[in-house]
Scaffold this motif. Structure first.
Motif, short mmCIF file in Angstrom:
data_model
loop_
_atom_site.label_atom_id
_atom_site.label_comp_id
_atom_site.label_asym_id
_atom_site.label_seq_id
_atom_site.Cartn_x
_atom_site.Cartn_y
_atom_site.Cartn_z
N MET A 1 0.84 -1.19 0.00
CA MET A 1 0.00 0.00 0.00
C MET A 1 0.89 1.25 0.00
O MET A 1 1.94 1.28 0.62
N ALA A 2 0.44 2.27 -0.68
CA ALA A 2 1.21 3.51 -0.80
C ALA A 2 1.18 4.32 0.49
O ALA A 2 0.21 4.26 1.26
N LEU A 3 2.24 5.06 0.71
CA LEU A 3 2.29 6.04 1.79
C LEU A 3 1.58 7.29 1.27
O LEU A 3 2.07 7.96 0.36
N GLU B 1 8.80 13.14 -7.90
CA GLU B 1 9.90 12.50 -7.19
C GLU B 1 9.48 11.37 -6.26
O GLU B 1 10.27 10.49 -5.96
N LEU B 2 8.23 11.40 -5.78
CA LEU B 2 7.83 10.41 -4.77
C LEU B 2 6.85 9.34 -5.26
O LEU B 2 6.87 8.23 -4.74
N GLU B 3 6.01 9.66 -6.22
CA GLU B 3 4.96 8.71 -6.56
C GLU B 3 5.50 7.43 -7.19
O GLU B 3 4.87 6.40 -7.08
N GLY B 4 6.65 7.47 -7.80
CA GLY B 4 7.23 6.25 -8.37
C GLY B 4 7.90 5.35 -7.35
O GLY B 4 8.31 4.24 -7.68
N ILE B 5 8.00 5.83 -6.10
CA ILE B 5 8.70 5.04 -5.07
C ILE B 5 7.80 4.75 -3.87
O ILE B 5 8.25 4.69 -2.73
N LEU C 1 1.74 8.33 -2.51
CA LEU C 1 0.63 8.93 -3.23
C LEU C 1 0.45 10.33 -2.65
O LEU C 1 0.31 10.47 -1.43
N ILE C 2 0.46 11.35 -3.51
CA ILE C 2 0.33 12.73 -3.06
C ILE C 2 -1.08 13.22 -3.36
O ILE C 2 -1.53 13.15 -4.51
#
Length: 105
Positions: free
Chosen positions: A1-3, A92-96, A99-100
């Motif tokens: 699950m995404a952060l 920068e974050l969604e690929g790792i 979820l923003i």
């Protein structure tokens, strides 16, 4: 699950990212310090700039007053800069595993 992180500004908080789900809260707490995230130096500095800029939107001698300190032009400039900030964070974050969730007033 995404952060899951919420992206919004709160004057005086020094924060623009907030945990949205349990996984993110367990890892970061509720306010998320952008300097602790795997972001580029330029993105971190851009977010710091936006946070400081947003802090000028209220009258610190009387923060509860509803008197708008910014002109409509400045509100528009900040909104555009904020959208750019959200895009940088997403890029920068969604690929790792993040979820923003961008929230705008």
């Amino acid at each position: 699950m995404a952060l899951e992180l919420r992206y919004f500004f709160d004057p005086g908080s020094g924060i623009c990212l907030w945990a949205h789900n349990d996984e993110a809260r367990e890892r970061f707490g509720y306010p998320v310090e952008h300097w602790t995230l795997p972001l580029s130096e330029n993105t971190r500095r851009w977010l710091s700039y936006l946070i400081a800029w947003f802090d000028t939107s209220i009258d610190w001698s009387s923060p509860g007053d509803s008197d708008d300190r910014w002109s409509a032009d400045e509100v528009g400039r900040f909104r555009e800069a904020s959208i750019r900030g959200a895009a940088l964070v997403r890029e920068e974050l969604e690929g790792i595993g993040f979820l923003i969730i961008e929230e705008r007033a």
